[in-house]
Enzyme design. Structure first.
Site, PDB file in Angstrom:
ATOM      1  N   LEU A  22       2.611  -0.677   7.722  1.00 35.67           N
ATOM      2  CA  LEU A  22       2.658   0.663   8.311  1.00 35.67           C
ATOM      3  C   LEU A  22       2.486   0.624   9.829  1.00 35.67           C
ATOM      4  O   LEU A  22       2.506   1.659  10.485  1.00 35.67           O
ATOM      5  CB  LEU A  22       1.547   1.529   7.699  1.00 35.67           C
ATOM      6  CG  LEU A  22       1.709   1.864   6.216  1.00 35.67           C
ATOM      7  CD1 LEU A  22       0.457   2.552   5.685  1.00 35.67           C
ATOM      8  CD2 LEU A  22       2.927   2.738   5.976  1.00 35.67           C
ATOM      9  N   SER A  23       2.326  -0.572  10.397  1.00 33.47           N
ATOM     10  CA  SER A  23       2.066  -0.681  11.828  1.00 33.47           C
ATOM     11  C   SER A  23       3.197  -0.126  12.706  1.00 33.47           C
ATOM     12  O   SER A  23       2.912   0.500  13.737  1.00 33.47           O
ATOM     13  CB  SER A  23       1.775  -2.136  12.202  1.00 33.47           C
ATOM     14  OG  SER A  23       0.530  -2.536  11.661  1.00 33.47           O
ATOM     15  N   LYS A  72      -4.566 -14.810  10.351  1.00 33.26           N
ATOM     16  CA  LYS A  72      -5.639 -14.295  11.214  1.00 33.26           C
ATOM     17  C   LYS A  72      -6.584 -15.367  11.739  1.00 33.26           C
ATOM     18  O   LYS A  72      -7.161 -15.200  12.817  1.00 33.26           O
ATOM     19  CB  LYS A  72      -6.428 -13.200  10.490  1.00 33.26           C
ATOM     20  CG  LYS A  72      -5.653 -11.910  10.311  1.00 33.26           C
ATOM     21  CD  LYS A  72      -6.533 -10.818   9.738  1.00 33.26           C
ATOM     22  CE  LYS A  72      -5.775  -9.509   9.631  1.00 33.26           C
ATOM     23  NZ  LYS A  72      -6.649  -8.394   9.199  1.00 33.26           N
ATOM     24  N   ASP A 108      -9.602  -4.883  13.970  1.00 36.90           N
ATOM     25  CA  ASP A 108      -9.967  -4.386  12.640  1.00 36.90           C
ATOM     26  C   ASP A 108     -11.398  -3.857  12.665  1.00 36.90           C
ATOM     27  O   ASP A 108     -11.696  -2.777  12.149  1.00 36.90           O
ATOM     28  CB  ASP A 108      -9.877  -5.507  11.599  1.00 36.90           C
ATOM     29  CG  ASP A 108      -8.455  -5.842  11.197  1.00 36.90           C
ATOM     30  OD1 ASP A 108      -7.599  -4.950  11.228  1.00 36.90           O
ATOM     31  OD2 ASP A 108      -8.205  -7.012  10.850  1.00 36.90           O
ATOM     32  N   ALA A 133     -18.359 -10.751  -0.032  1.00 34.10           N
ATOM     33  CA  ALA A 133     -18.630 -11.789   0.959  1.00 34.10           C
ATOM     34  C   ALA A 133     -17.358 -12.566   1.277  1.00 34.10           C
ATOM     35  O   ALA A 133     -17.422 -13.706   1.724  1.00 34.10           O
ATOM     36  CB  ALA A 133     -19.727 -12.724   0.457  1.00 34.10           C
ATOM     37  N   GLY A 134     -16.207 -11.939   1.037  1.00 36.35           N
ATOM     38  CA  GLY A 134     -14.928 -12.538   1.406  1.00 36.35           C
ATOM     39  C   GLY A 134     -14.630 -12.308   2.872  1.00 36.35           C
ATOM     40  O   GLY A 134     -15.505 -11.928   3.658  1.00 36.35           O
TER      41      GLY A 134
END
Length: 289
Positions: A22-23, A72, A108, A133-134
């Site tokens: 959607l960016s 990332k 983010d 905790a991901g």
């Protein structure tokens, strides 16, 4: 209507896949609204080509890039500079052109913080329950520690992973504020801000939630689910049914894009324009699920 000419600057997204992003909606809307001569396009980049993509983008004079899964962390090795928060987190979602390459940021997390602020939630001094905790939850833990929370009580299906994340964040941030718990029964008295950082409830598994016990939700005054599809998760419904306020990740999506746009263009996006972006995103996600 965007008009592309010889002076038009290009920004975009690298990831794999990128077909459902959607960016472009966010950035091309912002460019038109603010009068920036900029166009934003997605670039599918296979994992083994991320270095080639960054080098090629610089050679092509691309102003900036967003970065999504699976790049990332891998992209960091190919950057010239790193923002302090992104360096702590070890994940980057925005590249800003600088001398000799790109500087990496993590919008983010600043996007989440700005989304919360727009809802009247301040992390400083807050007591937080963090579910998961991901990668996403780990980044939230770094944000909370950097933003001055009183404490983050970390709950995860695998307690050993929660202990690893807590030890890492506390060490890097120089604070003993991330506290892994074996279960929510160990929470102190009072009510908390709860952030749902797992994939539980993500479409099509819309009935899933990491915790369903009423006793847990009685401790939550405000709940944030980082998921935005569906727009109303079971976690959110349970928060509201026990008297709390509940929000999804749509504003975070909007504000992470807004912050990236501001970094690329040296402008400030006011709340009225931000709300226009949020409403456009909400309509789009309602139409396409």
């Amino acid at each position: 209507m965007i008009s592309i000419g010889g002076r038009t600057r290009t920004c975009g997204l690298i990831g794999y896949p990128v077909a459902h992003t959607l960016s472009p909606l966010i950035h091309n809307l912002l460019a038109e609204a603010t009068g920036q001569d900029m166009v934003y396009v997605p670039f599918p980049v296979e994992p083994e080509r991320v270095g080639d993509a960054v080098e090629g983008a610089y050679a092509l004079n691309i102003t900036g890039l967003n970065v999504t899964v699976p790049h990332k962390s891998a992209v960091i090795a190919h950057l010239r500079e790193m923002d302090a928060l992104a360096e702590k987190i070890g994940a980057v979602n925005t590249l800003v052109r600088c001398e000799g390459g790109y500087k990496g940021y993590n919008t983010d997390m600043t996007g989440l913080q700005r989304a919360m602020a727009s809802d009247g939630v301040c992390l400083e001094g807050e007591r937080v329950i963090l579910l998961g905790a991901g990668g996403a939850a780990r980044a939230v833990a770094f944000l909370c520690a950097s933003a001055g929370v009183e404490a983050v009580y970390l709950l995860n299906r695998t307690p050993a992973r929660a202990q690893e994340v807590a030890a890492e964040v506390n060490r890097v941030c120089g604070r003993d504020c991330i506290r892994p718990l074996a279960g929510y029964g160990e929470l102190p008295e009072g009510r908390f801000l709860a952030i749902q950082g797992t994939s539980a409830g993500l479409y099509p598994h819309v009935e899933d939630t990491p915790i369903a016990d009423a006793a847990f939700f009685e401790k939550v005054h405000t709940g944030y689910d980082l998921i935005y599809r569906p727009g109303d998760t079971r976690f959110m419904q349970l928060v509201r049914s026990h008297g709390g306020r509940a929000f999804n990740g749509l504003k975070m999506l909007a504000y992470q894009g807004i912050h990236a746009f501001e970094l690329w263009n040296g402008v400030y996006v006011d709340e009225a324009l931000a709300e226009t972006v949020i409403q456009k995103l909400r309509k789009e996600t309602e139409i396409h699920g």
